[in-house]
Motif scaffolding. Structure first.
Motif, PDB file in Angstrom:
ATOM      1  N   LYS B  98       0.834  -1.202   0.000  1.00 16.16           N
ATOM      2  CA  LYS B  98       0.000   0.000   0.000  1.00 16.16           C
ATOM      3  C   LYS B  98       0.866   1.247   0.000  1.00 16.16           C
ATOM      4  O   LYS B  98       0.596   2.212  -0.714  1.00 16.16           O
ATOM      5  N   LEU B  99       1.912   1.189   0.786  1.00 15.59           N
ATOM      6  CA  LEU B  99       2.804   2.341   0.850  1.00 15.59           C
ATOM      7  C   LEU B  99       3.426   2.618  -0.511  1.00 15.59           C
ATOM      8  O   LEU B  99       3.413   3.753  -1.005  1.00 15.59           O
ATOM      9  N   VAL B 100       3.932   1.589  -1.120  1.00 10.57           N
ATOM     10  CA  VAL B 100       4.588   1.774  -2.415  1.00 10.57           C
ATOM     11  C   VAL B 100       3.602   2.302  -3.450  1.00 10.57           C
ATOM     12  O   VAL B 100       3.910   3.237  -4.202  1.00 10.57           O
ATOM     13  N   MET B 101       2.434   1.733  -3.445  1.00 10.98           N
ATOM     14  CA  MET B 101       1.420   2.173  -4.404  1.00 10.98           C
ATOM     15  C   MET B 101       1.104   3.653  -4.221  1.00 10.98           C
ATOM     16  O   MET B 101       1.059   4.418  -5.176  1.00 10.98           O
ATOM     17  N   GLN B 102       0.924   4.055  -2.991  1.00 10.68           N
ATOM     18  CA  GLN B 102       0.591   5.457  -2.746  1.00 10.68           C
ATOM     19  C   GLN B 102       1.760   6.368  -3.072  1.00 10.68           C
ATOM     20  O   GLN B 102       1.586   7.467  -3.588  1.00 10.68           O
ATOM     21  N   ALA B 103       2.944   5.891  -2.778  1.00  7.23           N
ATOM     22  CA  ALA B 103       4.122   6.713  -3.045  1.00  7.23           C
ATOM     23  C   ALA B 103       4.302   6.906  -4.548  1.00  7.23           C
ATOM     24  O   ALA B 103       4.574   8.007  -5.021  1.00  7.23           O
ATOM     25  N   LEU B 104       4.140   5.825  -5.275  1.00  8.90           N
ATOM     26  CA  LEU B 104       4.304   5.921  -6.723  1.00  8.90           C
ATOM     27  C   LEU B 104       3.163   6.706  -7.354  1.00  8.90           C
ATOM     28  O   LEU B 104       3.367   7.487  -8.276  1.00  8.90           O
ATOM     29  N   GLY B 105       1.987   6.468  -6.852  1.00  2.20           N
ATOM     30  CA  GLY B 105       0.804   7.070  -7.457  1.00  2.20           C
ATOM     31  C   GLY B 105       0.759   8.579  -7.344  1.00  2.20           C
ATOM     32  O   GLY B 105       0.298   9.262  -8.256  1.00  2.20           O
ATOM     33  N   ASN B 106       1.269   9.111  -6.247  1.00  2.00           N
ATOM     34  CA  ASN B 106       1.043  10.523  -5.992  1.00  2.00           C
ATOM     35  C   ASN B 106       2.266  11.413  -6.060  1.00  2.00           C
ATOM     36  O   ASN B 106       2.240  12.543  -5.637  1.00  2.00           O
ATOM     37  N   HIS B 107       3.346  10.871  -6.592  1.00  2.00           N
ATOM     38  CA  HIS B 107       4.528  11.716  -6.714  1.00  2.00           C
ATOM     39  C   HIS B 107       5.123  11.536  -8.099  1.00  2.00           C
ATOM     40  O   HIS B 107       5.257  10.414  -8.572  1.00  2.00           O
ATOM     41  N   LEU B 114      11.221   4.942 -13.019  1.00  2.00           N
ATOM     42  CA  LEU B 114      10.305   3.815 -13.155  1.00  2.00           C
ATOM     43  C   LEU B 114      11.075   2.597 -13.648  1.00  2.00           C
ATOM     44  O   LEU B 114      10.854   1.474 -13.211  1.00  2.00           O
TER      45      LEU B 114
END
Lengths: 133, 133
Positions: B98-107, B114
């Motif tokens: 979840k952390l990785v997803m949010q980090a990638l998604g919003n920055h 990538l």
DNA sequence: ACTTGTCTACGAAGTTAGTCGTAGAACGAG
DNA sequence: CTCGTTCTACGACTAACTTCGTAGACAAGT
């Protein structure tokens, strides 16, 4: 005196929010018992915390019945995002990359999860060729 | 009274560590001036902080010259890892995903970055078919 | 009605982080 | 040598977080 805008929750407040997010609206007693599974905590301590969180607009409460029912006033995702942003700045000087690398590198991630990330990567790649949303 | 084992740095202590990591061993004055670029801070405030961090074994110091020279006693990676673990637990209930997803998604992440992550993913996949290290 | 238990409200104490003032040592001109 | 500057050390003050004790309201059972 009613000011909106929920601030950054403290460590303990976050723990309580977690409980509310997991179990939905709860009484003080319920929250307290949930807390006690992890860490011995007096009833009035939990009560006080919830009252303070209410003042700060971190939680809402239904005062219908004698035992008030509290629920989170902020969503889990919102909060996580906000804390993540801050954490990224303070600890990784804003480099989402480094954070992701370390998170992936040092925690067991299942192949299914890796796949999920791979999909996200593909999606990000496509989006980046378009106009910025 | 000399106890080893460096503890979790506080918010401000972390800022100071960042400065030391970025610029190497520094005097109090240097650290203080670096801090002032971000946030007005009295000289003795910085001094006190460094002294406390010294007690806690977060930094070491060379007392040769009159102006002591401080340097980080912990590496940036170690510290980031430790804080990340903690953050993961408290904020994301341990879900690195979840952390990785949010980090990638919003920055904003550059295509090159990538790509770097993609390589890591491949590496992780291979490793996971082997014995656990 | 009385006792027992659960609830909220409130205040006070303990802890930790961060801030700074002041004193005294050390140094470098002049 | 004396003055002004820069340094360390130390102590005190504030603010925030956390904890809990106690009091009073309310309800339920006997």
């Amino acid at each position: 005196m009613e000011n909106n805008a929920p601030p950054k929750p403290t460590e303990t407040e976050l723990e309580i929010l977690q409980i509310l997010w997991q179990h939905g609206p709860s009484t003080v007693r319920f929250v307290n018992e949930a807390q006690n599974k992890t860490k011995e905590t007096g009833y009035t301590t939990t009560l006080k915390l919830l009252q303070i969180m209410f003042e700060k607009n971190l939680v809402l409460r239904d005062e219908e019945s004698r035992s008030h029912v509290y629920r989170a006033a902020v969503t889990e995702e919102e909060t996580q995002q906000r804390l993540l942003d801050r954490f990224l700045d303070t600890t990784f000087r804003g480099s989402a990359m480094k954070l992701v690398m370390q998170a992936l590198g040092n925690h067991r991630t299942t192949p299914a999860e890796l796949d999920q990330i791979r999909h996200l990567l593909k999606k990000l790649e496509n989006d980046s060729s378009n106009a910025d949303l």
